[in-house]
Scaffold this active site. Structure first.
Site, PDB file in Angstrom:
ATOM      1  N   TYR A 293      17.711  35.969  77.693  1.00  0.00           N
ATOM      2  CA  TYR A 293      16.884  37.182  77.628  1.00  0.00           C
ATOM      3  C   TYR A 293      15.682  36.980  76.733  1.00  0.00           C
ATOM      4  O   TYR A 293      15.588  35.980  76.025  1.00  0.00           O
ATOM      5  CB  TYR A 293      17.718  38.376  77.140  1.00  0.00           C
ATOM      6  CG  TYR A 293      18.027  38.389  75.658  1.00  0.00           C
ATOM      7  CD1 TYR A 293      18.950  37.509  75.094  1.00  0.00           C
ATOM      8  CD2 TYR A 293      17.392  39.287  74.798  1.00  0.00           C
ATOM      9  CE1 TYR A 293      19.230  37.532  73.733  1.00  0.00           C
ATOM     10  CE2 TYR A 293      17.677  39.314  73.441  1.00  0.00           C
ATOM     11  CZ  TYR A 293      18.599  38.435  72.913  1.00  0.00           C
ATOM     12  OH  TYR A 293      18.865  38.454  71.563  1.00  0.00           O
TER      13      TYR A 293
ATOM     14  N   ARG B 247       9.362  30.511  76.008  1.00  0.00           N
ATOM     15  CA  ARG B 247      10.733  30.391  75.480  1.00  0.00           C
ATOM     16  C   ARG B 247      11.756  30.765  76.548  1.00  0.00           C
ATOM     17  O   ARG B 247      12.829  30.132  76.633  1.00  0.00           O
ATOM     18  CB  ARG B 247      10.902  31.258  74.228  1.00  0.00           C
ATOM     19  CG  ARG B 247      12.258  31.049  73.558  1.00  0.00           C
ATOM     20  CD  ARG B 247      12.366  31.759  72.223  1.00  0.00           C
ATOM     21  NE  ARG B 247      12.307  33.200  72.375  1.00  0.00           N
ATOM     22  CZ  ARG B 247      12.259  34.055  71.365  1.00  0.00           C
ATOM     23  NH1 ARG B 247      12.249  33.611  70.115  1.00  0.00           N
ATOM     24  NH2 ARG B 247      12.211  35.347  71.568  1.00  0.00           N
TER      25      ARG B 247
ATOM     26  N   ARG C 168      34.475  34.601  90.456  1.00  0.00           N
ATOM     27  CA  ARG C 168      34.660  34.060  89.107  1.00  0.00           C
ATOM     28  C   ARG C 168      35.208  32.633  89.142  1.00  0.00           C
ATOM     29  O   ARG C 168      36.323  32.385  89.582  1.00  0.00           O
ATOM     30  CB  ARG C 168      35.604  34.969  88.308  1.00  0.00           C
ATOM     31  CG  ARG C 168      35.694  34.564  86.842  1.00  0.00           C
ATOM     32  CD  ARG C 168      36.531  35.557  86.046  1.00  0.00           C
ATOM     33  NE  ARG C 168      36.557  35.171  84.637  1.00  0.00           N
ATOM     34  CZ  ARG C 168      37.392  34.271  84.120  1.00  0.00           C
ATOM     35  NH1 ARG C 168      38.289  33.693  84.895  1.00  0.00           N
ATOM     36  NH2 ARG C 168      37.336  33.962  82.839  1.00  0.00           N
TER      37      ARG C 168
ATOM     38  N   LYS D 299      18.051  31.442  73.804  1.00  0.00           N
ATOM     39  CA  LYS D 299      18.159  32.901  73.620  1.00  0.00           C
ATOM     40  C   LYS D 299      19.147  33.456  74.645  1.00  0.00           C
ATOM     41  O   LYS D 299      18.780  34.103  75.633  1.00  0.00           O
ATOM     42  CB  LYS D 299      16.790  33.586  73.718  1.00  0.00           C
ATOM     43  CG  LYS D 299      16.785  34.956  73.048  1.00  0.00           C
ATOM     44  CD  LYS D 299      15.393  35.440  72.770  1.00  0.00           C
ATOM     45  CE  LYS D 299      15.330  36.893  72.319  1.00  0.00           C
ATOM     46  NZ  LYS D 299      16.040  37.208  71.094  1.00  0.00           N
TER      47      LYS D 299
ATOM     48  N   GLU E  56      19.963  32.408  59.854  1.00  0.00           N
ATOM     49  CA  GLU E  56      19.002  33.465  60.232  1.00  0.00           C
ATOM     50  C   GLU E  56      19.728  34.797  60.210  1.00  0.00           C
ATOM     51  O   GLU E  56      20.935  34.861  59.964  1.00  0.00           O
ATOM     52  CB  GLU E  56      18.425  33.181  61.624  1.00  0.00           C
ATOM     53  CG  GLU E  56      19.482  33.080  62.705  1.00  0.00           C
ATOM     54  CD  GLU E  56      18.939  32.629  64.066  1.00  0.00           C
ATOM     55  OE1 GLU E  56      17.772  32.917  64.379  1.00  0.00           O
ATOM     56  OE2 GLU E  56      19.715  31.998  64.811  1.00  0.00           O
TER      57      GLU E  56
ATOM     58  N   LEU F  15      17.349  30.419  66.326  1.00  0.00           N
ATOM     59  CA  LEU F  15      16.409  30.752  67.395  1.00  0.00           C
ATOM     60  C   LEU F  15      15.005  30.646  66.812  1.00  0.00           C
ATOM     61  O   LEU F  15      14.730  31.204  65.737  1.00  0.00           O
ATOM     62  CB  LEU F  15      16.646  32.190  67.887  1.00  0.00           C
ATOM     63  CG  LEU F  15      15.710  32.560  69.038  1.00  0.00           C
ATOM     64  CD1 LEU F  15      16.185  31.908  70.339  1.00  0.00           C
ATOM     65  CD2 LEU F  15      15.597  34.054  69.199  1.00  0.00           C
TER      66      LEU F  15
HETATM   67  N1  PDD Z   1      16.100  39.165  68.518  1.00  0.00           N
HETATM   68  N2  PDD Z   1      16.917  35.110  65.564  1.00  0.00           N
HETATM   69  C1  PDD Z   1      17.737  35.789  66.374  1.00  0.00           C
HETATM   70  C2  PDD Z   1      19.189  35.432  66.390  1.00  0.00           C
HETATM   71  C3  PDD Z   1      17.234  36.806  67.196  1.00  0.00           C
HETATM   72  O1  PDD Z   1      18.048  37.472  68.032  1.00  0.00           O
HETATM   73  C4  PDD Z   1      15.851  37.118  67.143  1.00  0.00           C
HETATM   74  C5  PDD Z   1      15.236  38.194  68.015  1.00  0.00           C
HETATM   75  C6  PDD Z   1      15.032  36.390  66.269  1.00  0.00           C
HETATM   76  C7  PDD Z   1      13.548  36.636  66.173  1.00  0.00           C
HETATM   77  O2  PDD Z   1      12.886  36.204  67.336  1.00  0.00           O
HETATM   78  P1  PDD Z   1      11.530  36.884  67.805  1.00  0.00           P
HETATM   79  O3  PDD Z   1      10.595  36.794  66.652  1.00  0.00           O
HETATM   80  O4  PDD Z   1      11.096  36.079  68.960  1.00  0.00           O
HETATM   81  O5  PDD Z   1      11.842  38.318  68.147  1.00  0.00           O
HETATM   82  C8  PDD Z   1      15.606  35.382  65.509  1.00  0.00           C
HETATM   83  C9  PDD Z   1      15.595  40.192  69.409  1.00  0.00           C
HETATM   84  C10 PDD Z   1      14.493  41.008  68.836  1.00  0.00           C
HETATM   85  C11 PDD Z   1      16.780  41.015  69.901  1.00  0.00           C
HETATM   86  O6  PDD Z   1      17.790  40.407  70.206  1.00  0.00           O
HETATM   87  O7  PDD Z   1      16.670  42.244  70.003  1.00  0.00           O
END
Ligand code: PDD
Length: 286
Positions: A33, A52, A100, A147, A180, A205
């Site tokens: 996503y 990405r 499945r 992601k 993170e 990520l």
């Molecule tokens: N999440 N690390 C993780 C684990 C994340 O899920 C996200 C973003 C980030 C920051 O990435 P970016 O700057 O590209 O948003 C870092 C999104 C916002 C979400 O899952 O809602």
């Protein structure tokens, strides 16, 4: 204006938007996503987000559901239909619907689902006071650079943070370093004024906001290092903050109940937030 979702070629009322029960996203979290910020009707950093998405799809060997060009058109159409000026668009691609079986299905079409949401970014209170984070063990897999929609560790972590009255949880690897946040990247500013964030390896990520902040920091002539840091170092840092598509740059003033710096948002975080806001204001028109 009724809210619509995009589901595999159709714009449907949000409340009626469904996918099949044997979608592999539902059964195996076999999908990826993106979340892209919308400011003033424009997509912020659209190209790196779509890059990405492309990378995540390639790593999992999921085909593009539509062409990249078509995706841009579909996103803009949904945003316009839903009248979103400020908010986010959520884009999800799964391997598709199949009986499945753990192995990849033959001939399944990838599913593409998109939703939008009106949202405002950064309440003045959060910016004045900063937010609290708690630290938790990082129990995720080793491909955090993808992601993926497999977000159970993050959901558990965010819930734990909420129950502790915190805004975010910072995940910590067995060596004691912060990886993170559950949905954001983690940053500190050292006593010498050096900006520090973890390098983009398989262990985090690579946030698009993170990349943008690094560019803004370089343009402002700030000193920065991409290296891991421990919880202890973070607790003793001059400043801390998080970044993501929905939090932009949000100062962190408490970690596990300990005050960071002098307990109020730091000057570097505030300056970077201002730079980031200026950047999003200048985002390319949709
Ligand atoms: N999440 N690390 C993780 C684990 C994340 O899920 C996200 C973003 C980030 C920051 O990435 P970016 O700057 O590209 O948003 C870092 C999104 C916002 C979400 O899952 O809602």
């Amino acid at each position: 204006m009724p809210r619509h979702a995009y589901v595999n070629g159709r714009y449907v009322p949000h409340g009626d938007a469904t996918v099949h029960i044997e979608d592999r996203g539902y059964q195996f979290a076999d999908g990826v996503y993106e979340v892209i910020t919308i400011v003033d009707g424009h997509l912020v950093d659209e190209e790196p987000h779509v890059d990405r998405l492309d990378r995540s799809l390639n790593e999992l060997r999921i085909a593009w559901p539509v062409s990249r060009r078509a995706l841009g058109f579909l996103m803009r159409t949904l945003i316009r239909r839903n009248g979103v000026r400020t908010g986010i668009i959520y884009i999800q691609v799964t391997r598709g619907v199949a009986p499945r079986d753990f192995r990849f299905p033959k001939g399944a079409e990838p599913s593409l689902v998109m939703t939008t949401r009106h949202m405002t970014f950064g309440s003045p209170k959060l910016m004045e006071e900063g937010v609290s984070v708690v630290t938790i063990p990082d129990i995720r897999w080793q491909r955090r650079d993808i992601k993926s929609i497999a977000l159970l560790p993050q959901a558990l972590g965010k819930q734990q943070a909420a129950e502790a009255g915190a805004f975010e949880a910072w995940m910590v690897d067995p060596d004691g370093t912060v990886t993170e946040g559950t949905s954001s990247n983690a940053w500190i500013v050292t006593g010498e004024g050096v900006l520090v964030t973890r390098p983009a390896t398989n262990l985090i990520l690579n946030g698009i906001t993170r990349l943008r902040i690094l560019k803004l920091a370089a343009a402002a002539g700030l000193r920065y290092e991409e290296r891991p840091f421990t919880v202890e170092e973070a607790c003793c840092a001059r400043e801390a903050f998080i970044s993501s598509a929905t939090t932009f740059v949000t100062p962190v003033t408490r970690i596990d109940g300990r005050s960071i710096g002098n307990g109020v948002p730091g000057s570097l975080a505030s300056a970077l937030r201002a730079d980031y806001l200026a950047f999003v204001g200048e985002a390319v028109p949709a």
